[in-house]
Write a protein that holds these residues in place. Sequence first.
Motif, short mmCIF file in Angstrom:
data_model
loop_
_atom_site.label_atom_id
_atom_site.label_comp_id
_atom_site.label_asym_id
_atom_site.label_seq_id
_atom_site.Cartn_x
_atom_site.Cartn_y
_atom_site.Cartn_z
N ALA A 51 20.09 11.44 6.20
CA ALA A 51 20.64 10.74 7.37
C ALA A 51 21.31 11.71 8.35
CB ALA A 51 21.64 9.68 6.92
N PHE B 154 22.38 4.63 6.15
CA PHE B 154 21.04 5.22 6.16
C PHE B 154 20.06 4.31 6.90
CE2 PHE B 154 16.81 5.95 4.48
CZ PHE B 154 16.72 7.34 4.39
N LYS C 38 19.85 4.35 10.69
CA LYS C 38 19.18 5.46 11.37
C LYS C 38 17.72 5.14 11.70
CE LYS C 38 22.85 7.91 10.95
NZ LYS C 38 23.72 8.10 12.12
#
Length: 520
Positions: free
Chosen positions: A94, A326, A329
Amino acid sequence: MENTIYSLIPPLLALLMVAFTRRVLLSLGTGIIVGALMLQNFDIAASGMKIFEIIRGLFITENDAGSWEVNTWNVFILLFLLLLGMMTSLIAIAGGSRAFGEWAIKKVKTRVGAQMLTIVLGIIIFIDDYFNSLAVGNVSRPLTDRHRISRAKLAYFIDSTAAPVCVISPVSSWGAYIIGLIGSILATHSVTDYGALEAFITMIPMNIYALSALLLVFATALFNINLFSMKTHEERAINEGQVLDPDKKAVPGEQSDLPESDRGKVRDLILPIIALIIGTVAAMLYTGAQATDGEVTLLKMFENTDVAKSLVYGGLFGLAVTIVLFLGKRLPGKHFGLGVWKGIQSMLPAIYILIFAWVIVAIIDEIGTGKYLAGIVDGNINLAFLPVILFLIAGVMAFATGTSWGTFGVMLPIAGEIAAATDINYLLPVLAAVLAGSVFGDHCSPISDTTILSSTGAGSNHIDHVMTQLPYAVLAAVISSVGFLILGFTQSILLSLLTSIALMVVVVLVLRNWKSVKVN
């Protein structure tokens, strides 16, 4: 061969092989096989079955009712390592680790500052040594890598703040365990002048090794003290940018081949770590409260907490926060699966070492190494030498068995018995000496789970960590031995502590320009 000098063969063989071959699993495996053969009178089939039973016992045990149940402590520790590996990997993909490193290098502009921040984090996170080792390593690693600080030195900072802080903190898993042992010793010998908690607090300034180790850590960071092989690691890091020995195999927690998002933020690393800390501490308080009968106090919660289960709860919470960040993203789906798999893979070396260490500790316990070393103590000696003798014996025992907690359990009652039979005024000094010696031996032992987890948290080769930390631990122990001699002869806490500090200052002044690495 049990409880005799021959019981030293398996641990000494493993330790010598580690030192000469630098191959941990081979060395531990050899110690395990030899120990099993000794236990079974060199019957190969019976020895193989013995090893199998010990390994099985690490994961499932038979209860009094004859049914099998999971050994939750070991399973949860291994599960927490896997959770942490997945967290670290997903954070890296990430872009959180890179973003934190870039931010930190702007805020913390010197190598000294980066090292001091690591040390302060190691002191602040005093709840549990396992948690300390892994959490501090994952927070500090991006920063220390950017400042070209070797992973071996990072592992030293982590290991030499974790146990020394936990052993003098009453509000920690260590403190609660030790206070419980002290309470039983006081009750056994009808000591009513002070309670267990008061005794523990009184013993803090007597734990000369823990305090010396912490002072040496600060001095190492401030004055760039690099002893023996630590200099090699630091020179490679500074001059070549290699924080790890490139000739060594992959280390636990390392995922250098992962893709990294360029949209990473500092919060992508900070928030999961905060969630991990909050989740673990909350779980420790909850499990401790659940296991406490009668009045629930903070000390009793830490005394009765289930550390391993709490680590898993905290790890699950931290992983959940990591996954949420995460997913934000919007990375390709395959990156998530890659992160999970690489995270698991990265922790397998640490898990293998830990399992082997657990097996040899079980062998050593059954063959009676600890009982033999404890039996060396003889009450027919000058009482003034008791603190330093017990400090050294506890150190040898923790080094050979790889467990400070096991050494506490065996040596503290023995020390209490000796003091009660000779002079009860020596009770607290000898108990403090055992605590100090146990941490010293733990620091030196390659089969100690705390040492293993410190190298894992730092992402350092395990044997590199053991060999680079050893000179610092021995130096602190030599200074501590002088302090315990003075404590034994004068029974003055202040004089022994001041002498130890003065010796540390002198040693640091001598070493600050010796074996150091010039930083441009």
